[in-house]
Scaffold this active site. Structure first.
Site, PDB file in Angstrom:
ATOM      1  N   HIS A 118      -0.272  12.667 -29.013  1.00 10.74           N
ATOM      2  CA  HIS A 118      -0.790  11.340 -28.665  1.00 10.74           C
ATOM      3  C   HIS A 118      -1.422  10.675 -29.897  1.00 10.74           C
ATOM      4  CE1 HIS A 118      -2.695   8.282 -26.113  1.00 10.74           C
ATOM      5  NE2 HIS A 118      -3.732   8.419 -26.918  1.00 10.74           N
ATOM      6  N   ARG A 150       0.823  -1.235   0.000  1.00  7.45           N
ATOM      7  CA  ARG A 150       0.000   0.000   0.000  1.00  7.45           C
ATOM      8  C   ARG A 150       0.848   1.273   0.000  1.00  7.45           C
ATOM      9  NH1 ARG A 150      -3.203  -3.034   3.715  1.00  7.45           N
ATOM     10  NH2 ARG A 150      -4.937  -3.983   2.607  1.00  7.45           N
ATOM     11  N   LYS A 152       3.545  11.523 -11.175  1.00  5.73           N
ATOM     12  CA  LYS A 152       2.681  10.697 -12.029  1.00  5.73           C
ATOM     13  C   LYS A 152       3.412   9.390 -12.306  1.00  5.73           C
ATOM     14  CE  LYS A 152      -0.189  13.998 -14.559  1.00  5.73           C
ATOM     15  NZ  LYS A 152      -0.508  14.570 -15.886  1.00  5.73           N
ATOM     16  N   ARG A 163      -1.986  22.242 -14.033  1.00  2.00           N
ATOM     17  CA  ARG A 163      -1.115  21.144 -14.474  1.00  2.00           C
ATOM     18  C   ARG A 163      -1.489  20.673 -15.875  1.00  2.00           C
ATOM     19  NH1 ARG A 163       1.421  16.153 -10.921  1.00  2.00           N
ATOM     20  NH2 ARG A 163       2.732  15.409 -12.606  1.00  2.00           N
ATOM     21  N   LYS A 217       8.180  23.111 -13.545  1.00  2.00           N
ATOM     22  CA  LYS A 217       7.296  21.979 -13.240  1.00  2.00           C
ATOM     23  C   LYS A 217       6.956  21.948 -11.750  1.00  2.00           C
ATOM     24  CE  LYS A 217       5.830  17.419 -14.070  1.00  2.00           C
ATOM     25  NZ  LYS A 217       5.888  16.205 -14.831  1.00  2.00           N
ATOM     26  N   GLU A 275      -3.905  17.653 -11.014  1.00  2.00           N
ATOM     27  CA  GLU A 275      -4.480  18.107 -12.283  1.00  2.00           C
ATOM     28  C   GLU A 275      -5.982  18.348 -12.158  1.00  2.00           C
ATOM     29  OE1 GLU A 275      -2.340  16.226 -15.547  1.00  2.00           O
ATOM     30  OE2 GLU A 275      -4.090  16.510 -16.816  1.00  2.00           O
ATOM     31  N   HIS A 313       8.235   9.639 -28.033  1.00  2.00           N
ATOM     32  CA  HIS A 313       7.257  10.491 -27.345  1.00  2.00           C
ATOM     33  C   HIS A 313       7.615  11.981 -27.495  1.00  2.00           C
ATOM     34  CE1 HIS A 313       4.440  11.850 -24.294  1.00  2.00           C
ATOM     35  NE2 HIS A 313       5.435  12.439 -23.651  1.00  2.00           N
ATOM     36  N   GLU A 370      10.478  18.645 -24.307  1.00  2.00           N
ATOM     37  CA  GLU A 370       9.799  18.960 -23.037  1.00  2.00           C
ATOM     38  C   GLU A 370      10.432  20.179 -22.370  1.00  2.00           C
ATOM     39  OE1 GLU A 370       7.065  17.438 -22.250  1.00  2.00           O
ATOM     40  OE2 GLU A 370       7.116  15.369 -22.980  1.00  2.00           O
ATOM     41  N   HIS A 394       0.459  17.546 -26.355  1.00  2.00           N
ATOM     42  CA  HIS A 394       0.288  16.115 -26.086  1.00  2.00           C
ATOM     43  C   HIS A 394      -0.959  15.527 -26.739  1.00  2.00           C
ATOM     44  CE1 HIS A 394       3.576  16.837 -23.385  1.00  2.00           C
ATOM     45  NE2 HIS A 394       3.580  15.601 -22.948  1.00  2.00           N
ATOM     46  N   ASN A 428       0.256  19.601 -20.709  1.00  2.00           N
ATOM     47  CA  ASN A 428      -0.090  18.717 -21.826  1.00  2.00           C
ATOM     48  C   ASN A 428      -0.019  19.445 -23.168  1.00  2.00           C
ATOM     49  OD1 ASN A 428      -0.593  16.492 -20.164  1.00  2.00           O
ATOM     50  ND2 ASN A 428      -2.637  17.254 -19.668  1.00  2.00           N
TER      51      ASN A 428
HETATM   52  P1  NAD Z   1      13.070   5.617 -21.844  1.00  2.00           P
HETATM   53  O1  NAD Z   1      13.005   5.465 -20.385  1.00  2.00           O
HETATM   54  O2  NAD Z   1      12.565   4.495 -22.676  1.00  2.00           O
HETATM   55  O3  NAD Z   1      14.561   5.938 -22.264  1.00  2.00           O
HETATM   56  C1  NAD Z   1      14.865   6.125 -23.625  1.00  2.00           C
HETATM   57  C2  NAD Z   1      15.994   5.201 -24.079  1.00  2.00           C
HETATM   58  O4  NAD Z   1      17.229   5.701 -23.580  1.00  2.00           O
HETATM   59  C3  NAD Z   1      15.883   3.765 -23.565  1.00  2.00           C
HETATM   60  O5  NAD Z   1      16.339   2.899 -24.572  1.00  2.00           O
HETATM   61  C4  NAD Z   1      16.842   3.734 -22.382  1.00  2.00           C
HETATM   62  O6  NAD Z   1      17.346   2.443 -22.153  1.00  2.00           O
HETATM   63  C5  NAD Z   1      17.918   4.678 -22.858  1.00  2.00           C
HETATM   64  N1  NAD Z   1      18.657   5.388 -21.827  1.00  2.00           N
HETATM   65  C6  NAD Z   1      18.162   5.975 -20.712  1.00  2.00           C
HETATM   66  N2  NAD Z   1      19.117   6.671 -20.090  1.00  2.00           N
HETATM   67  C7  NAD Z   1      20.257   6.491 -20.784  1.00  2.00           C
HETATM   68  C8  NAD Z   1      21.571   6.969 -20.640  1.00  2.00           C
HETATM   69  N3  NAD Z   1      21.917   7.831 -19.678  1.00  2.00           N
HETATM   70  N4  NAD Z   1      22.516   6.567 -21.539  1.00  2.00           N
HETATM   71  C9  NAD Z   1      22.158   5.730 -22.566  1.00  2.00           C
HETATM   72  N5  NAD Z   1      20.911   5.277 -22.780  1.00  2.00           N
HETATM   73  C10 NAD Z   1      19.966   5.660 -21.888  1.00  2.00           C
HETATM   74  O7  NAD Z   1      12.262   6.918 -22.346  1.00  2.00           O
HETATM   75  P2  NAD Z   1      12.091   8.391 -21.799  1.00  2.00           P
HETATM   76  O8  NAD Z   1      12.002   9.238 -23.006  1.00  2.00           O
HETATM   77  O9  NAD Z   1      13.075   8.735 -20.752  1.00  2.00           O
HETATM   78  O10 NAD Z   1      10.664   8.324 -21.090  1.00  2.00           O
HETATM   79  C11 NAD Z   1       9.508   8.028 -21.826  1.00  2.00           C
HETATM   80  C12 NAD Z   1       8.448   7.560 -20.863  1.00  2.00           C
HETATM   81  O11 NAD Z   1       8.191   8.581 -19.915  1.00  2.00           O
HETATM   82  C13 NAD Z   1       7.130   7.211 -21.511  1.00  2.00           C
HETATM   83  O12 NAD Z   1       6.662   5.993 -21.008  1.00  2.00           O
HETATM   84  C14 NAD Z   1       6.206   8.340 -21.055  1.00  2.00           C
HETATM   85  O13 NAD Z   1       4.864   7.920 -20.938  1.00  2.00           O
HETATM   86  C15 NAD Z   1       6.800   8.680 -19.727  1.00  2.00           C
HETATM   87  N6  NAD Z   1       6.524  10.042 -19.257  1.00  2.00           N
HETATM   88  C16 NAD Z   1       6.054  10.177 -17.990  1.00  2.00           C
HETATM   89  C17 NAD Z   1       5.813  11.430 -17.485  1.00  2.00           C
HETATM   90  C18 NAD Z   1       5.350  11.597 -16.062  1.00  2.00           C
HETATM   91  O14 NAD Z   1       5.009  12.708 -15.655  1.00  2.00           O
HETATM   92  N7  NAD Z   1       5.372  10.541 -15.281  1.00  2.00           N
HETATM   93  C19 NAD Z   1       6.068  12.570 -18.271  1.00  2.00           C
HETATM   94  C20 NAD Z   1       6.558  12.385 -19.555  1.00  2.00           C
HETATM   95  C21 NAD Z   1       6.788  11.113 -20.048  1.00  2.00           C
HETATM   96  N1  GLY Z   2       4.008  15.338 -17.908  1.00  2.00           N
HETATM   97  C1  GLY Z   2       2.803  15.961 -17.525  1.00  2.00           C
HETATM   98  C2  GLY Z   2       2.598  16.038 -16.063  1.00  2.00           C
HETATM   99  O1  GLY Z   2       3.445  15.639 -15.303  1.00  2.00           O
HETATM  100  O2  GLY Z   2       1.572  16.476 -15.643  1.00  2.00           O
END
Ligand code: NAD
Ligand code: GLY
Length: 369
Positions: free
Chosen positions: A253, A121, A143, A242, A227, A237, A267, A185, A249, A246
Protein backbone atom coordinates in the site's frame (compact mmCIF):
# COMPACT_ATOMS: atom_id res chain seq x y z
CA UNK A 1 -15.86 -27.57 -13.19
CA UNK A 2 -14.90 -27.13 -9.52
CA UNK A 3 -17.53 -26.03 -7.00
CA UNK A 4 -16.33 -24.34 -3.83
CA UNK A 5 -18.86 -23.40 -1.14
CA UNK A 6 -18.40 -20.25 0.91
CA UNK A 7 -20.13 -21.19 4.17
CA UNK A 8 -21.66 -18.21 5.92
CA UNK A 9 -24.71 -18.45 8.16
CA UNK A 10 -27.72 -17.33 6.14
CA UNK A 11 -25.75 -16.20 3.09
CA UNK A 12 -23.72 -19.16 1.85
CA UNK A 13 -22.94 -19.24 -1.84
CA UNK A 14 -20.94 -21.15 -4.38
CA UNK A 15 -17.85 -20.26 -6.40
CA UNK A 16 -17.75 -22.21 -9.66
CA UNK A 17 -14.44 -22.46 -11.52
CA UNK A 18 -14.31 -23.77 -15.07
CA UNK A 19 -13.96 -22.96 -18.74
CA UNK A 20 -16.99 -21.65 -20.63
CA UNK A 21 -19.05 -20.39 -17.70
CA UNK A 22 -19.80 -17.00 -19.30
CA UNK A 23 -21.18 -18.72 -22.39
CA UNK A 24 -23.39 -20.75 -20.04
CA UNK A 25 -24.18 -17.89 -17.64
CA UNK A 26 -27.97 -18.00 -17.94
CA UNK A 27 -28.13 -21.67 -16.99
CA UNK A 28 -25.51 -21.21 -14.26
CA UNK A 29 -27.46 -18.34 -12.68
CA UNK A 30 -30.78 -20.16 -13.08
CA UNK A 31 -33.54 -18.80 -10.86
CA UNK A 32 -31.35 -16.02 -9.48
CA UNK A 33 -32.34 -14.21 -12.68
CA UNK A 34 -36.07 -13.93 -12.01
CA UNK A 35 -37.01 -11.28 -14.58
CA UNK A 36 -36.68 -10.79 -18.30
CA UNK A 37 -34.40 -7.78 -17.88
CA UNK A 38 -30.94 -8.46 -16.42
CA UNK A 39 -28.71 -5.53 -15.42
CA UNK A 40 -25.00 -6.03 -16.19
CA UNK A 41 -22.21 -3.64 -15.17
CA UNK A 42 -18.89 -3.95 -16.97
CA UNK A 43 -16.03 -1.90 -18.40
CA UNK A 44 -15.14 -1.15 -22.00
CA UNK A 45 -12.15 -3.51 -22.18
CA UNK A 46 -14.10 -6.44 -20.82
CA UNK A 47 -17.13 -5.58 -22.93
CA UNK A 48 -15.02 -5.66 -26.11
CA UNK A 49 -14.11 -9.29 -25.42
CA UNK A 50 -16.99 -10.78 -23.38
CA UNK A 51 -20.19 -8.74 -23.73
CA UNK A 52 -21.42 -10.67 -26.78
CA UNK A 53 -20.74 -14.05 -25.16
CA UNK A 54 -22.71 -13.12 -22.04
CA UNK A 55 -25.48 -11.43 -24.02
CA UNK A 56 -25.90 -14.49 -26.26
CA UNK A 57 -26.31 -16.78 -23.26
CA UNK A 58 -28.85 -14.49 -21.60
CA UNK A 59 -30.82 -13.84 -24.79
CA UNK A 60 -30.99 -17.54 -25.65
CA UNK A 61 -32.68 -18.07 -22.28
CA UNK A 62 -35.26 -15.35 -23.02
CA UNK A 63 -33.60 -12.53 -21.06
CA UNK A 64 -33.00 -8.98 -22.16
CA UNK A 65 -29.51 -8.04 -20.89
CA UNK A 66 -29.08 -4.35 -20.10
CA UNK A 67 -25.43 -3.29 -20.10
CA UNK A 68 -23.84 -0.33 -18.35
CA UNK A 69 -20.34 -0.07 -19.85
CA UNK A 70 -17.94 2.07 -17.80
CA UNK A 71 -14.50 3.46 -18.61
CA UNK A 72 -11.84 0.96 -17.48
CA UNK A 73 -9.57 1.64 -14.53
CA UNK A 74 -9.47 2.39 -10.84
CA UNK A 75 -11.19 5.75 -11.48
CA UNK A 76 -14.52 3.90 -11.68
CA UNK A 77 -14.36 3.26 -7.92
CA UNK A 78 -15.39 6.87 -7.24
CA UNK A 79 -18.35 8.81 -5.84
CA UNK A 80 -19.08 10.19 -9.32
CA UNK A 81 -19.26 6.82 -11.03
CA UNK A 82 -21.14 5.31 -8.09
CA UNK A 83 -23.78 8.03 -8.47
CA UNK A 84 -24.06 7.29 -12.17
CA UNK A 85 -24.42 3.57 -11.42
CA UNK A 86 -27.09 4.15 -8.76
CA UNK A 87 -29.10 6.41 -11.06
CA UNK A 88 -28.88 3.81 -13.83
CA UNK A 89 -29.97 0.95 -11.54
CA UNK A 90 -32.91 3.01 -10.29
CA UNK A 91 -33.88 3.91 -13.86
CA UNK A 92 -33.72 0.19 -14.69
CA UNK A 93 -36.12 -0.37 -11.77
CA UNK A 94 -33.88 -2.96 -10.13
CA UNK A 95 -35.58 -4.37 -7.02
CA UNK A 96 -34.23 -5.86 -3.81
CA UNK A 97 -34.87 -9.42 -4.95
CA UNK A 98 -33.02 -8.91 -8.25
CA UNK A 99 -29.39 -9.73 -9.00
CA UNK A 100 -27.01 -7.36 -10.75
CA UNK A 101 -24.25 -9.02 -12.77
CA UNK A 102 -20.71 -7.67 -12.24
CA UNK A 103 -18.72 -8.60 -15.37
CA UNK A 104 -15.08 -7.58 -14.96
CA UNK A 105 -12.08 -7.35 -12.71
CA UNK A 106 -11.82 -6.19 -9.12
CA UNK A 107 -12.78 -2.63 -10.01
CA UNK A 108 -16.14 -3.62 -11.49
CA UNK A 109 -16.72 -6.22 -8.75
CA UNK A 110 -15.98 -3.81 -5.88
CA UNK A 111 -18.06 -1.01 -7.40
CA UNK A 112 -21.03 -3.18 -8.37
CA UNK A 113 -20.97 -4.97 -5.02
CA UNK A 114 -21.07 -1.66 -3.16
CA UNK A 115 -23.88 -0.37 -5.39
CA UNK A 116 -25.81 -3.59 -4.68
CA UNK A 117 -25.17 -3.18 -0.94
CA UNK A 118 -26.80 0.24 -0.83
CA UNK A 119 -29.45 0.05 -3.57
CA UNK A 120 -32.78 0.04 -1.74
CA UNK A 121 -30.79 -0.99 1.39
CA UNK A 122 -29.40 -4.04 -0.33
CA UNK A 123 -30.11 -6.10 -3.42
CA UNK A 124 -28.44 -9.19 -4.85
CA UNK A 125 -25.42 -9.42 -7.14
CA UNK A 126 -23.47 -12.07 -8.97
CA UNK A 127 -19.73 -11.89 -9.57
CA UNK A 128 -18.46 -12.77 -13.06
CA UNK A 129 -14.73 -12.13 -12.46
CA UNK A 130 -12.62 -11.75 -15.60
CA UNK A 131 -9.13 -11.09 -14.17
CA UNK A 132 -6.99 -13.62 -12.31
CA UNK A 133 -6.93 -11.24 -9.34
CA UNK A 134 -10.71 -11.04 -9.23
CA UNK A 135 -11.12 -14.81 -9.63
CA UNK A 136 -8.78 -15.71 -6.78
CA UNK A 137 -9.43 -12.83 -4.43
CA UNK A 138 -11.74 -9.86 -4.91
CA UNK A 139 -14.88 -11.68 -6.14
CA UNK A 140 -14.93 -13.91 -3.04
CA UNK A 141 -15.58 -12.73 0.48
CA UNK A 142 -17.90 -9.78 0.13
CA UNK A 143 -15.57 -6.82 0.56
CA UNK A 144 -16.94 -4.02 -1.62
CA UNK A 145 -15.76 -0.42 -1.79
CA UNK A 146 -14.99 2.77 -3.63
CA UNK A 147 -12.04 5.14 -3.18
CA UNK A 148 -12.15 8.75 -1.97
CA UNK A 149 -9.66 11.62 -1.91
CA UNK A 150 -8.53 10.32 1.49
CA UNK A 151 -7.51 6.91 0.18
CA UNK A 152 -8.37 3.57 -1.38
CA UNK A 153 -11.34 1.42 -0.36
CA UNK A 154 -12.22 3.76 2.51
CA UNK A 155 -15.96 3.78 1.79
CA UNK A 156 -17.57 0.38 1.45
CA UNK A 157 -19.54 -2.47 2.93
CA UNK A 158 -19.41 -6.19 3.51
CA UNK A 159 -21.94 -7.56 1.05
CA UNK A 160 -21.66 -11.14 -0.17
CA UNK A 161 -22.50 -12.11 -3.76
CA UNK A 162 -25.15 -14.77 -4.39
CA UNK A 163 -22.88 -16.68 -6.79
CA UNK A 164 -19.41 -16.39 -8.35
CA UNK A 165 -18.68 -17.77 -11.82
CA UNK A 166 -14.93 -17.78 -12.50
CA UNK A 167 -14.59 -18.53 -16.22
CA UNK A 168 -11.01 -19.50 -17.04
CA UNK A 169 -11.69 -18.65 -20.70
CA UNK A 170 -11.83 -14.98 -19.69
CA UNK A 171 -8.14 -15.17 -18.78
CA UNK A 172 -7.27 -15.81 -22.44
CA UNK A 173 -7.86 -12.13 -23.28
CA UNK A 174 -6.18 -10.72 -20.18
CA UNK A 175 -2.93 -8.81 -20.81
CA UNK A 176 0.16 -10.67 -19.55
CA UNK A 177 1.04 -7.94 -17.05
CA UNK A 178 -2.44 -8.15 -15.46
CA UNK A 179 -2.14 -11.94 -15.33
CA UNK A 180 1.18 -11.73 -13.47
CA UNK A 181 -0.26 -9.13 -11.09
CA UNK A 182 -3.16 -11.45 -10.28
CA UNK A 183 -0.74 -14.31 -9.75
CA UNK A 184 0.76 -12.42 -6.80
CA UNK A 185 -2.51 -13.08 -4.94
CA UNK A 186 -2.28 -16.79 -5.86
CA UNK A 187 1.20 -17.36 -4.45
CA UNK A 188 0.17 -15.29 -1.42
CA UNK A 189 -2.09 -18.14 -0.24
CA UNK A 190 0.87 -20.51 -0.27
CA UNK A 191 3.22 -18.13 1.52
CA UNK A 192 0.72 -17.25 4.24
CA UNK A 193 -0.81 -20.61 4.99
CA UNK A 194 0.02 -23.57 2.77
CA UNK A 195 3.62 -24.61 2.20
CA UNK A 196 2.68 -27.44 -0.20
CA UNK A 197 0.76 -24.96 -2.38
CA UNK A 198 3.76 -22.60 -2.29
CA UNK A 199 5.94 -25.45 -3.54
CA UNK A 200 3.41 -26.16 -6.32
CA UNK A 201 3.60 -22.45 -7.24
CA UNK A 202 7.40 -22.60 -7.35
CA UNK A 203 7.14 -25.37 -9.94
CA UNK A 204 4.00 -24.40 -11.88
CA UNK A 205 3.57 -20.64 -11.46
CA UNK A 206 5.02 -19.77 -14.87
CA UNK A 207 2.52 -22.21 -16.48
CA UNK A 208 -0.39 -20.37 -14.86
CA UNK A 209 0.78 -17.09 -16.35
CA UNK A 210 1.55 -18.70 -19.71
CA UNK A 211 -2.09 -19.82 -20.02
CA UNK A 212 -1.99 -23.54 -19.20
CA UNK A 213 -5.66 -24.31 -18.41
CA UNK A 214 -5.01 -27.21 -16.04
CA UNK A 215 -2.52 -25.12 -14.06
CA UNK A 216 -4.94 -22.18 -14.02
CA UNK A 217 -7.81 -24.34 -12.80
CA UNK A 218 -5.71 -25.75 -9.99
CA UNK A 219 -4.36 -22.32 -9.02
CA UNK A 220 -7.79 -20.65 -8.99
CA UNK A 221 -9.51 -23.55 -7.23
CA UNK A 222 -6.90 -23.86 -4.48
CA UNK A 223 -6.83 -20.09 -3.98
CA UNK A 224 -10.61 -19.86 -3.71
CA UNK A 225 -10.68 -22.80 -1.29
CA UNK A 226 -8.15 -21.02 0.91
CA UNK A 227 -10.05 -17.75 0.79
CA UNK A 228 -13.41 -19.43 1.40
CA UNK A 229 -11.99 -21.16 4.48
CA UNK A 230 -10.65 -17.90 5.90
CA UNK A 231 -13.80 -15.89 5.10
CA UNK A 232 -16.01 -18.55 6.71
CA UNK A 233 -13.85 -18.31 9.84
CA UNK A 234 -13.64 -14.51 10.04
CA UNK A 235 -16.04 -12.83 7.61
CA UNK A 236 -15.63 -9.31 9.00
CA UNK A 237 -11.92 -9.43 9.84
CA UNK A 238 -12.49 -9.34 13.57
CA UNK A 239 -10.60 -12.39 14.88
CA UNK A 240 -7.37 -11.91 12.94
CA UNK A 241 -7.70 -14.87 10.52
CA UNK A 242 -8.84 -12.72 7.59
CA UNK A 243 -6.23 -10.07 8.39
CA UNK A 244 -3.57 -12.60 7.29
CA UNK A 245 -4.85 -12.11 3.73
CA UNK A 246 -3.21 -8.69 3.98
CA UNK A 247 0.25 -10.29 3.70
CA UNK A 248 2.35 -7.89 1.65
CA UNK A 249 -0.43 -5.28 1.59
CA UNK A 250 0.93 -2.86 4.21
CA UNK A 251 4.28 -2.51 2.43
CA UNK A 252 2.48 -2.71 -0.92
CA UNK A 253 0.00 0.00 0.00
CA UNK A 254 2.87 2.38 0.82
CA UNK A 255 4.41 1.68 -2.59
CA UNK A 256 1.07 2.24 -4.34
CA UNK A 257 0.57 5.51 -2.45
CA UNK A 258 4.08 6.67 -3.42
CA UNK A 259 3.45 5.85 -7.10
CA UNK A 260 0.05 7.57 -7.02
CA UNK A 261 -2.09 4.40 -7.34
CA UNK A 262 -1.28 4.48 -11.04
CA UNK A 263 -0.36 2.07 -13.83
CA UNK A 264 3.24 2.65 -12.81
CA UNK A 265 2.68 -0.08 -10.23
CA UNK A 266 -0.36 -2.37 -10.41
CA UNK A 267 -1.96 -3.51 -7.14
CA UNK A 268 -0.73 -7.10 -7.60
CA UNK A 269 2.80 -5.89 -8.39
CA UNK A 270 2.76 -3.84 -5.19
CA UNK A 271 1.57 -6.91 -3.27
CA UNK A 272 4.40 -8.97 -4.83
CA UNK A 273 7.00 -6.42 -3.71
CA UNK A 274 5.20 -6.13 -0.37
CA UNK A 275 5.43 -9.89 0.24
CA UNK A 276 9.17 -9.86 -0.51
CA UNK A 277 9.57 -6.96 1.93
CA UNK A 278 7.44 -8.73 4.56
CA UNK A 279 9.61 -11.85 4.18
CA UNK A 280 12.87 -9.87 4.44
CA UNK A 281 11.51 -7.90 7.38
CA UNK A 282 10.51 -11.18 9.06
CA UNK A 283 14.14 -12.28 8.64
CA UNK A 284 15.35 -8.96 10.11
CA UNK A 285 13.10 -9.61 13.14
CA UNK A 286 14.57 -13.12 13.46
CA UNK A 287 11.36 -15.03 12.67
CA UNK A 288 12.66 -16.74 9.52
CA UNK A 289 16.15 -17.00 8.06
CA UNK A 290 17.56 -15.13 5.06
CA UNK A 291 17.43 -18.27 2.91
CA UNK A 292 13.67 -18.57 3.37
CA UNK A 293 13.21 -14.89 2.49
CA UNK A 294 15.39 -15.39 -0.61
CA UNK A 295 13.36 -18.45 -1.62
CA UNK A 296 10.14 -16.42 -1.46
CA UNK A 297 11.71 -13.61 -3.52
CA UNK A 298 12.94 -16.13 -6.08
CA UNK A 299 9.48 -17.76 -6.46
CA UNK A 300 7.87 -14.37 -6.95
CA UNK A 301 10.60 -13.10 -9.29
CA UNK A 302 10.38 -16.16 -11.53
CA UNK A 303 6.71 -15.32 -12.18
CA UNK A 304 7.27 -12.06 -14.10
CA UNK A 305 6.80 -9.98 -10.93
CA UNK A 306 9.09 -7.29 -9.48
CA UNK A 307 11.04 -8.08 -6.31
CA UNK A 308 13.36 -5.08 -5.73
CA UNK A 309 12.02 -1.67 -4.75
CA UNK A 310 15.40 -0.19 -5.62
CA UNK A 311 14.39 -0.68 -9.27
CA UNK A 312 11.26 1.45 -9.00
CA UNK A 313 12.95 4.86 -9.09
CA UNK A 314 10.84 6.03 -6.15
CA UNK A 315 12.96 9.06 -5.28
CA UNK A 316 11.98 8.99 -1.59
CA UNK A 317 13.34 7.65 1.69
CA UNK A 318 12.12 4.92 4.02
CA UNK A 319 10.45 7.40 6.37
CA UNK A 320 8.29 8.71 3.52
CA UNK A 321 7.14 5.18 2.70
CA UNK A 322 6.53 4.37 6.37
CA UNK A 323 4.57 7.64 6.61
CA UNK A 324 2.08 6.33 4.05
CA UNK A 325 1.42 3.42 6.40
CA UNK A 326 -0.02 5.78 9.00
CA UNK A 327 -3.00 6.21 6.68
CA UNK A 328 -3.49 2.47 6.25
CA UNK A 329 -7.07 1.48 7.10
CA UNK A 330 -5.70 -1.36 9.23
CA UNK A 331 -4.38 1.21 11.76
CA UNK A 332 -5.89 0.21 15.08
CA UNK A 333 -5.77 2.65 18.02
CA UNK A 334 -2.35 3.96 17.05
CA UNK A 335 -0.72 0.62 16.16
CA UNK A 336 -0.37 -0.98 12.78
CA UNK A 337 -0.43 -4.79 12.80
CA UNK A 338 2.02 -6.29 10.27
CA UNK A 339 1.51 -9.68 8.69
CA UNK A 340 4.89 -11.41 9.06
CA UNK A 341 6.15 -14.97 8.64
CA UNK A 342 7.27 -17.63 11.11
CA UNK A 343 7.87 -20.00 8.23
CA UNK A 344 6.86 -20.40 4.60
CA UNK A 345 3.16 -21.25 5.00
CA UNK A 346 2.86 -19.75 8.49
CA UNK A 347 1.91 -16.09 8.68
CA UNK A 348 1.01 -14.27 11.87
CA UNK A 349 0.10 -10.76 13.01
CA UNK A 350 2.89 -8.83 14.71
CA UNK A 351 1.41 -5.90 16.63
CA UNK A 352 4.73 -4.74 18.04
CA UNK A 353 6.43 -3.37 14.93
CA UNK A 354 7.91 0.11 15.20
CA UNK A 355 7.48 2.29 12.13
CA UNK A 356 10.94 3.83 12.80
CA UNK A 357 12.47 0.38 12.42
CA UNK A 358 10.40 -0.22 9.28
CA UNK A 359 11.67 3.10 7.88
CA UNK A 360 15.31 2.10 8.55
CA UNK A 361 14.70 -1.29 6.89
CA UNK A 362 13.12 0.41 3.86
CA UNK A 363 16.11 2.76 3.57
CA UNK A 364 18.32 -0.32 3.20
CA UNK A 365 15.96 -1.87 0.66
CA UNK A 366 15.79 1.33 -1.39
CA UNK A 367 19.57 1.26 -1.70
CA UNK A 368 20.00 -2.49 -2.27
CA UNK A 369 21.21 -3.61 -5.69
P1 NAD B 1 -9.27 -4.14 -12.98
O1 NAD B 1 -10.65 -4.49 -12.64
O2 NAD B 1 -8.95 -2.71 -13.18
O3 NAD B 1 -8.83 -4.95 -14.26
C1 NAD B 1 -7.53 -4.78 -14.77
C2 NAD B 1 -7.55 -4.40 -16.25
O4 NAD B 1 -7.86 -5.55 -17.02
C3 NAD B 1 -8.61 -3.35 -16.62
O5 NAD B 1 -8.07 -2.51 -17.61
C4 NAD B 1 -9.74 -4.18 -17.20
O6 NAD B 1 -10.51 -3.44 -18.12
C5 NAD B 1 -8.98 -5.29 -17.88
N1 NAD B 1 -9.66 -6.57 -18.00
C6 NAD B 1 -10.40 -7.20 -17.06
N2 NAD B 1 -10.73 -8.42 -17.48
C7 NAD B 1 -10.23 -8.57 -18.72
C8 NAD B 1 -10.23 -9.62 -19.65
N3 NAD B 1 -10.77 -10.82 -19.39
N4 NAD B 1 -9.63 -9.42 -20.86
C9 NAD B 1 -9.02 -8.22 -21.13
N5 NAD B 1 -8.95 -7.20 -20.26
C10 NAD B 1 -9.56 -7.38 -19.06
O7 NAD B 1 -8.23 -4.65 -11.85
P2 NAD B 1 -8.11 -5.96 -10.97
O8 NAD B 1 -6.66 -6.20 -10.83
O9 NAD B 1 -8.97 -7.06 -11.46
O10 NAD B 1 -8.71 -5.49 -9.57
C11 NAD B 1 -8.11 -4.45 -8.85
C12 NAD B 1 -9.12 -3.91 -7.87
O11 NAD B 1 -9.55 -4.95 -7.01
C13 NAD B 1 -8.61 -2.79 -7.00
O12 NAD B 1 -9.55 -1.75 -6.97
C14 NAD B 1 -8.51 -3.43 -5.62
O13 NAD B 1 -8.72 -2.51 -4.58
C15 NAD B 1 -9.61 -4.44 -5.70
N6 NAD B 1 -9.46 -5.59 -4.79
C16 NAD B 1 -10.53 -5.91 -4.02
C17 NAD B 1 -10.46 -7.00 -3.18
C18 NAD B 1 -11.67 -7.41 -2.38
O14 NAD B 1 -11.56 -8.29 -1.53
N7 NAD B 1 -12.81 -6.83 -2.64
C19 NAD B 1 -9.29 -7.78 -3.13
C20 NAD B 1 -8.22 -7.41 -3.94
C21 NAD B 1 -8.31 -6.31 -4.77
N1 GLY C 1 -8.38 -9.20 -0.10
C1 GLY C 1 -8.40 -9.27 1.31
C2 GLY C 1 -9.69 -9.74 1.86
O1 GLY C 1 -10.59 -10.08 1.13
O2 GLY C 1 -9.84 -9.77 3.04
Amino acid sequence: MALIPVELAGRSYEVRVGTGLLADAAAQCGKLLRKRRVPVITDANVASHWKDTLAASLEAAGHEPRFLVLAPGEGAKSWQVLELVMDWLLAEEVERGDHILALGGGVIGDLTGFAAAILKRGCGFIQLPTTLLAQVDSSVGGKTAINTGAGKNLVGAFHQPALVLADLAALDTLPRREMAAGYAEVIKYGILGDRAFFEWCEAEGPQVIAGDKAAQEYAVTESVKAKARIVAEDERETTGARALLNLGHTFGHALEAQTGFSDRLLHGEAVALGMVLAARYSARRGYIDDLQAARIASAIGSSCLPVEIAGLGLNCDGATLAGHMLHDKKMDAGTLPFVLLRDIGEAFLDRAVSLEDVAAFLDEQLQAR
